[in-house]
Design an enzyme around this catalytic site. Structure first.
Site, short mmCIF file in Angstrom:
data_model
loop_
_atom_site.label_atom_id
_atom_site.label_comp_id
_atom_site.label_asym_id
_atom_site.label_seq_id
_atom_site.Cartn_x
_atom_site.Cartn_y
_atom_site.Cartn_z
N ASP A 170 1.80 8.32 10.84
CA ASP A 170 2.15 8.66 8.98
C ASP A 170 2.85 10.44 9.49
O ASP A 170 2.43 11.39 8.91
CB ASP A 170 0.88 8.83 8.28
CG ASP A 170 0.01 6.89 7.98
OD1 ASP A 170 0.58 6.87 8.46
OD2 ASP A 170 -0.39 7.71 7.98
N ASN A 183 0.67 -1.17 0.45
CA ASN A 183 -0.13 -0.26 0.54
C ASN A 183 0.72 0.95 -0.26
O ASN A 183 1.73 1.01 -1.02
CB ASN A 183 -1.31 -0.36 0.76
CG ASN A 183 -1.16 -0.10 2.21
OD1 ASN A 183 -0.06 -1.59 2.50
ND2 ASN A 183 -1.25 0.83 3.25
N ASP A 184 0.70 2.50 0.67
CA ASP A 184 1.47 3.32 0.33
C ASP A 184 2.34 3.47 0.78
O ASP A 184 3.15 3.27 1.36
CB ASP A 184 0.89 4.24 1.73
CG ASP A 184 -0.40 4.22 2.91
OD1 ASP A 184 -0.81 2.90 2.29
OD2 ASP A 184 -0.52 4.51 3.93
N SER A 204 3.23 3.87 7.66
CA SER A 204 3.29 4.77 7.51
C SER A 204 4.22 5.49 8.02
O SER A 204 4.31 6.27 8.69
CB SER A 204 2.43 5.15 6.42
OG SER A 204 2.08 4.18 5.67
#
Ligand code: FRU
Length: 510
Positions: free
Chosen positions: A175, A53-54, A114
Site C-alpha cells: 500500500d 474495496n480500497d 492498493s
C-alpha cells in the site's frame, strides 16, 4: 491462410490484453440483477459488477480528478484485484469505469494491490503493490510503478519492481503512499515486523525510481499496535499532520474497542523526515461507524485535502458470509466508496465534511423551521424525496431529551435508527430493525451541548452521518426495503425544537 497470414507470437493476445478483455466482458455480461438492484447507489462510486474495496491512486491533474479502486470484476469476492479507474471534473459526476491495472505480470500476478498517485514531471504516476504468492504460497510483495498516458492508458514501468521484498520484514509490505516534500519523494508502506507487529516504513527517493529506507514511523516493538498496518497515510493539514492507518489485530479482549481490526485510526503529530519517526498525541478513530476502512487522502489544485474511504471492511472467517452482511452480493456486486470529504485539523481533532460540490446534486429541499415535537411524540416528515437525500438538521431538546431519526421508515417498520443525545454527546446508529444486512449498534461521542447539528447523507444503501460540523463521522451500509422512504423524528424524554432541510439528491454516476 497464406504463410504471411500465419499468426506470430507478436499477434497473439498479451496476458494483459486478455485480462482487460475478460474484465470488459464481465461488465457486459453482468447479471441483470445488478442494474435492477434497488440497493445500487446513485452518488457513491461503486463497481459495475463484482467487488470493490480500497480507493487507490487519488489525484487531480489538469482539472481532472482520478479515482481508482480495488476491483474484482469476476464476482463479489476478494480475488484477482484490478485497479478500476473513474474520472470527474467536479468530484460529483463520474465516468464509466475502465481498467487501470490488471494483474497480468509476474510481478503482480496475484493482484494489483492498493497504492497511490502523484503528478510528477507533468504525468500521473501510480504506485501499487504487486501481490505475488511464491511456490509455498508465501507472500512476495513488489512495489511497482505505472504511468497514466494522455490517452488514458496506464502502462506499467518496464524497470519494475521499484522495491523488492525487504529483509527484516515479513511478506506483509504493501500500500505505497507517495508524496513530494522538501525536494524529495517519500513513500510510506504498511508493513509487518518479523515478530508479527504492525509498522509503517518511510522510504525516500530523488527520482521516483531508486528508493532508500529511512526508518519505521511507529508501531513495532516500541509501541505495538496490531499485527499489520494497512493503507498508511501521512496527511499534511493546516496546523499539523496526522498519521492515518488501518491496523489489523488478532481478536482478543480489545474487540469492540478502538484497538480492534476493521477501523481506521489517526494520530495527530509530526513526521520526522530525517528518521522516519512519527510522534503524535495518540490514536483515535477516523469514523465511528461500522463501514469505513482503508481511506486515502490527496491535495487538489485548490489546496483542499480530500479523503475518500472504502465504505466497507475486511471479512473474517468467523463472521457471517459476505452475502449475509451485504445482500447486494446476491445480485452480483458489493461495496462502494464514501463521498469525498475535506479534512481539517482543529487542535488534535480531525474534521471531515462532504466536499461542497455534492450540493450540486441537491434538488428542491423540504424544510421545517422551529417545529416543536412534544416528549414521546413523533413528527412524520411527509412528502420526502425517496431514497437518496442530504438532510441537515439542528435540534434543541430540553434537558433529559434526545431525538431519534427513523430513516427509510415505511410499511415494513424496518428503519435505520439514528439517535442523537446532545446532552450526553452521543450518537447511536442502530441497524437492528433493518433485518437485512449486518445489524448491530454503533456509538460515537462528541462534545455535549445544548443543541445537536447533524448532516446525514443517505443513498440507496448507505448512510454517512456528520455531527457538529464534521467533528464526528459515522458511515454504514444499510439494506432497507425499496418502498420504505419515510423519515420520522421521535422526541424522547423531553420536548424538542427542530429545524430541518432535506434535499433530494440527483444521481452523479454515469
Ligand atoms: C486493505 C487491503 C490492502 C491491500 C488491498 C487488497 O483493505 O487489504 O492492504 O492492498 O486491501 O485488495
Amino acid at each position: 491462410m497464406s504463410k504471411s497470414e500465419t499468426p506470430t507470437s507478436q499477434d497473439s493476445v498479451s496476458p494483459d490484453a486478455e485480462l482487460r478483455a475478460r474484465a470488459a466482458q464481465a461488465v457486459a455480461d453482468r447479471p441483470e440483477a445488478v442494474d435492477a438492484d434497488p440497493w445500487r447507489q446513485t452518488f457513491h462510486i461503486q463497481p459495475p459488477v463484482g467487488l470493490l474495496n480500497d480507493p487507490n491512486g487519488l489525484v487531480q491533474h489538469e482539472g481532472v480528478y482520478h479515482v481508482c479502486y480495488q476491483w474484482n470484476p469476476f464476482g463479489p469476492v476478494h480475488a484477482s484485484k484490478f485497479w478500476a479507474h473513474v474520472t470527474s471534473t467536479d468530484l460529483v459526476h463520474w465516468s464509466e469505469p475502465s481498467v487501470a491495472l490488471a494483474p497480468s505480470d509476474p510481478l503482480d500476478k496475484d493482484g494489483c494491490y492498493s497504492g497511490s498517485g502523484i503528478v510528477a514531471d507533468g504525468v500521473v504516476q501510480f504506485f501499487y503493490t504487486g501481490n505475488v504468492r511464491g511456490p509455498a504460497k508465501e507472500r512476495l510483495p513488489y512495489q511497482n510503478l505505472a504511468t497514466l498516458g494522455a490517452d488514458g492508458e496506464v502502462t506499467k514501468y518496464s524497470g519494475n519492481p521499484l522495491i523488492r521484498p525487504l529483509e527484516g520484514y515479513s511478506g506483509h509490505i504493501r500500500d505505497p503512499k507517495v508524496w513530494s516534500a522538501e525536494g524529495s519523494y517519500w513513500m510510506l508502506l504498511g508493513a509487518q515486523t518479523l515478530d508479527e507487529l504492525g509498522t509503517g516504513l518511510l522510504v525516500r527517493s530523488a527520482n521516483l525510481l531508486e528508493w532508500e529506507m529511512v526508518g519505521e514511523v511507529g508501531g513495532g516493538t516500541a509501541a505495538p499496535l496490531g499485527y499489520m498496518w494497512e493503507c498508511p497515510d501521512v496527511v499534511r493539514l493546516d496546523g499539523g499532520e496526522i498519521l492515518m492507518i488501518s491496523p489489523q489485530f488478532d481478536e482478543g479482549p480489545d474487540a469492540g474497542t478502538e484497538r480492534h481490526s476493521d477501523v481506521t485510526l489517526y494520530n495527530p503529530g509530526m513526521l520526522d523526515l530525517a528518521t522516519g519517526r512519527f510522534t503524535g498525541s495518540g490514536f483515535r478513530r477516523v469514523d465511528a461507524g461500522p463501514d469505513f476502512y482503508a481511506p486515502q487522502s490527496f491535495t487538489d489544485d485548490s489546496g483542499r485535502v480530500i479523503m475518500v474511504g472504502w465504505m466497507g471492511k475486511p471479512d473474517h472467517d468467523e463472521q457471517p458470509a459476505l452475502v449475509v452482511k451485504h445482500p447486494s452480493a446476491d445480485n452480483g456486486w458489493v461495496h462502494c466508496l464514501t463521498v469525498p470529504r475535506t479534512l481539517r485539523l482543529e487542535g488534535d481533532h480531525l474534521i471531515q465534511w462532504p466536499v461542497e460540490e455534492l450540493e450540486e446534486l441537491r434538488g428542491e429541499p423540504m424544510t421545517l423551521s422551529g417545529a416543536v415535537v412534544e416528549a414521546g411524540a413523533s413528527l412524520d416528515v411527509a412528502g420526502l424525496p425517496g431514497t437518496a437525500f442530504d438532510l441537515e438538521l439542528t435540534a434543541a431538546c430540553e434537558p433529559g431529551g434526545a431525538l431519534t431519526l427513523r430513516l427509510r421508515e415505511g410499511d415494513s417498520s424496518r428503519p435505520l435508527l439514528v439517535t442523537i443525545d446532545h446532552w450526553s454527546g452521543t450518537v447511536t446508529l442502530d441497524r437492528t430493525l433493518l433485518g437485512t444486512g449486518e445489524g448491530g449498534v454503533h456509538t460515537g461521542s462528541f462534545d455535549p451541548g445544548d443543541r445537536a447539528t447533524a448532516r446525514i447523507l443517505v443513498d440507496n444503501s448507505s448512510v454517512e452521518v456528520f455531527i457538529d460540523g464534521g467533528r464526528l463521522a459515522l458511515s454504514a451500509r444499510i439494506y432497507p426495503m425499496a418502498d420504505d422512504t419515510q423519515i420520522v423524528v421521535d422526541a424522547t424524554g423531553a420536548p424538542m425544537t427542530l429545524d430541518l432541510a432535506c434535499h433530494p439528491m440527483r444521481a452523479g454516476l454515469a
